[in-house]
Write an enzyme that holds these catalytic residues in place. Sequence first.
Site, PDB file in Angstrom:
ATOM      1  CG  ASP A   1      28.023 -77.049  39.020  1.00 44.31           C
ATOM      2  OD1 ASP A   1      27.766 -77.361  40.181  1.00 44.31           O
ATOM      3  OD2 ASP A   1      27.309 -76.373  38.291  1.00 44.31           O
TER       4      ASP A   1
ATOM      5  CG  ASP B   1      29.242 -73.516  46.367  1.00 42.35           C
ATOM      6  OD1 ASP B   1      29.889 -73.945  45.402  1.00 42.35           O
ATOM      7  OD2 ASP B   1      28.566 -74.241  47.114  1.00 42.35           O
TER       8      ASP B   1
HETATM    9  N1  EPU Z   1      34.802 -85.693  47.465  1.00 42.35           N
HETATM   10  C1  EPU Z   1      35.511 -86.844  47.283  1.00 42.35           C
HETATM   11  N2  EPU Z   1      34.873 -88.046  47.479  1.00 42.35           N
HETATM   12  C2  EPU Z   1      33.572 -88.124  47.835  1.00 42.35           C
HETATM   13  C3  EPU Z   1      32.841 -86.939  48.010  1.00 42.35           C
HETATM   14  C4  EPU Z   1      33.488 -85.724  47.810  1.00 42.35           C
HETATM   15  O1  EPU Z   1      36.688 -86.823  46.972  1.00 42.35           O
HETATM   16  O2  EPU Z   1      33.056 -89.246  48.006  1.00 42.35           O
HETATM   17  C5  EPU Z   1      35.473 -84.395  47.259  1.00 42.35           C
HETATM   18  C6  EPU Z   1      34.933 -83.692  46.037  1.00 42.35           C
HETATM   19  O3  EPU Z   1      35.570 -84.121  44.870  1.00 42.35           O
HETATM   20  C7  EPU Z   1      35.198 -82.250  46.343  1.00 42.35           C
HETATM   21  C8  EPU Z   1      35.032 -82.167  47.861  1.00 42.35           C
HETATM   22  O4  EPU Z   1      35.155 -83.515  48.322  1.00 42.35           O
HETATM   23  O5  EPU Z   1      36.521 -81.909  46.039  1.00 42.35           O
HETATM   24  C9  EPU Z   1      33.730 -81.560  48.314  1.00 42.35           C
HETATM   25  O6  EPU Z   1      32.642 -82.348  47.865  1.00 42.35           O
HETATM   26  P1  EPU Z   1      31.257 -82.427  48.636  1.00 42.35           P
HETATM   27  O7  EPU Z   1      30.841 -83.848  48.636  1.00 42.35           O
HETATM   28  O8  EPU Z   1      31.336 -81.717  49.940  1.00 42.35           O
HETATM   29  O9  EPU Z   1      30.347 -81.594  47.660  1.00 42.35           O
HETATM   30  P2  EPU Z   1      28.963 -81.968  47.012  1.00 42.35           P
HETATM   31  O10 EPU Z   1      28.060 -82.573  48.026  1.00 42.35           O
HETATM   32  O11 EPU Z   1      29.170 -82.681  45.746  1.00 42.35           O
HETATM   33  C10 EPU Z   1      27.873 -79.669  47.661  1.00 42.35           C
HETATM   34  C11 EPU Z   1      27.172 -78.546  46.942  1.00 42.35           C
HETATM   35  C12 EPU Z   1      28.146 -77.760  46.100  1.00 42.35           C
HETATM   36  C13 EPU Z   1      29.287 -77.264  46.968  1.00 42.35           C
HETATM   37  C14 EPU Z   1      29.927 -78.423  47.770  1.00 42.35           C
HETATM   38  C15 EPU Z   1      30.969 -77.985  48.757  1.00 42.35           C
HETATM   39  C16 EPU Z   1      24.992 -79.449  46.533  1.00 42.35           C
HETATM   40  C17 EPU Z   1      23.968 -79.866  45.546  1.00 42.35           C
HETATM   41  N3  EPU Z   1      26.147 -79.076  46.064  1.00 42.35           N
HETATM   42  O12 EPU Z   1      28.404 -80.523  46.653  1.00 42.35           O
HETATM   43  O13 EPU Z   1      27.409 -76.629  45.632  1.00 42.35           O
HETATM   44  O14 EPU Z   1      30.258 -76.653  46.152  1.00 42.35           O
HETATM   45  O15 EPU Z   1      28.895 -79.129  48.498  1.00 42.35           O
HETATM   46  O16 EPU Z   1      30.439 -77.096  49.668  1.00 42.35           O
HETATM   47  O17 EPU Z   1      24.722 -79.436  47.734  1.00 42.35           O
HETATM   48  C18 EPU Z   1      26.637 -74.996  44.071  1.00 42.35           C
HETATM   49  O18 EPU Z   1      25.681 -74.760  44.797  1.00 42.35           O
HETATM   50  O19 EPU Z   1      26.929 -74.256  43.107  1.00 42.35           O
HETATM   51  C19 EPU Z   1      27.468 -76.186  44.332  1.00 42.35           C
HETATM   52  C20 EPU Z   1      28.222 -76.717  43.410  1.00 42.35           C
END
Ligand code: EPU
Length: 438
Positions: free
Chosen positions: A133, A321
């Site tokens: 995104d 979200d």
């Molecule tokens: N982060 C780090 N390092 C990492 C991993 C994450 O710094 O190794 C940071 C990210 O940069 C961010 C925060 O931690 O600032 C949260 O990241 P997270 O890993 O929890 O998110 P994600 O797994 O990439 C999922 C959802 C997102 C949602 C986030 C937070 C999916 C496919 N996506 O993303 O959903 O915003 O968790 O809840 O599961 C959406 O549905 O529109 C969406 C973007």
Amino acid sequence: MKNEAPQQHDGSDGAGGYSSFRIRNSGPLEGTVRIQGAKNSVLKLMAATLLAEGTFRIDNVPDITDVYTMGELLSSMGLTVTHGAGTVDIVCPAECSTVAPYEIVGRIRASIVVLGPLLARFGEATVALPGGDNFGSRPIDMHLRGLEAMGAEFETEHGDVIGRVDNLVGADILLDFPSVGATENLMMAAVRAKGITVIDNVAREPEISDLAEMLNKMGAKISGAGTSTLTIEGVDSLHAVDHTVVSDRLESATYMAALASAHGEIRLDGARAHHMEMLLAKLRSMGMTITPDDEGITAVVPGRLTSVDVSTLPYPGIATDYKPLIVAMLTLSEGVGIVTENLYAGRFAYVSELTRMGASVRIDGHHAVVKGSEQLSGARVKAHDIRAGACLMVAALSAEGETIISDAHHIDRGYTNFVGKLQGIGVDIERVEVDRRR
Ligand code: EPU
């Protein structure tokens, strides 16, 4: 249907290119919406099929572009992916390609979750660094550090992360932050590691529990899903299973936000109130009447709601979200509300679009100060990501005149039959092709 582009229920080809949504002032809303399986669960469940040879069936699958893109990724690795009505059948062979190419990963950040399963089953993985995104850089350092603790080694070359390991071994891992993706990747790696892995400060979302439930059905030994500590005893082999995707709390929240804007009474069949308690508490304090039962949620909004302050936090806090939806509701509520973003640095791009509709929102660091108006005014606006698109739909419902939301393809990534479901509760919406040069 083999892995092909989605057929949208509103007659478009779903490719999204120049599609827009035209929305006119609507309401009060009335009727029932069937809530889909969660996007943020099904994509990970599909990745989990890499862990075992055999035929999987996943049910309650949303008809969204991201599911087809994940299917494309798995097909490119040698799996057979067949989409049906609300189902996806995946056959995982004995040998697969271990490469996740940029052409596909660049379209769907969630594809990074193939890293853990590939290392666990084949001892190697080449995964393009993900895109996703439009809301700021999202690193994968925690994914890599956790896998390194289990014995994997990584190098980065030409934009790809290349991982190798002879045998993953159980480890004690403490995450800096309860990252959803890192928790999923590490859980899927640890199920086949030798020995016991304990991961602390993990994400606790319902989608994590859904993945753990499917992995346990496959023969994994995971305990603690839904708490901050996961304990995983590695096993030698896993087997294919059938699994039903958990309900999408973000889709439920989207239709509740639509109700906040246009008023009325709607029924959300399949919604799970206990997966969104904090949000429901906020909506109740704004004046929404919410009645949950075993089969779903009924919500009523008789008139204008009252503003509240909201902070985003990892689950069970209010999810980041939900935030664009909350900001949209506050632009129409009585009073001033402050929304604080604690997860992503720059996730306020949709605010300038709301401002084009006459909303009063001031950004101050990671706070949005939102002053409610009696009515916004319809305008041409752009969806920058999935939830930003949904937020503009919410604002458009009670705006004076007509709103055109361009870049519909972002919304198609996450919402099944967006037009049809909204029309079903009385929204005046259609998909249109708009020439963006005008
Ligand atoms: N982060 C780090 N390092 C990492 C991993 C994450 O710094 O190794 C940071 C990210 O940069 C961010 C925060 O931690 O600032 C949260 O990241 P997270 O890993 O929890 O998110 P994600 O797994 O990439 C999922 C959802 C997102 C949602 C986030 C937070 C999916 C496919 N996506 O993303 O959903 O915003 O968790 O809840 O599961 C959406 O549905 O529109 C969406 C973007």
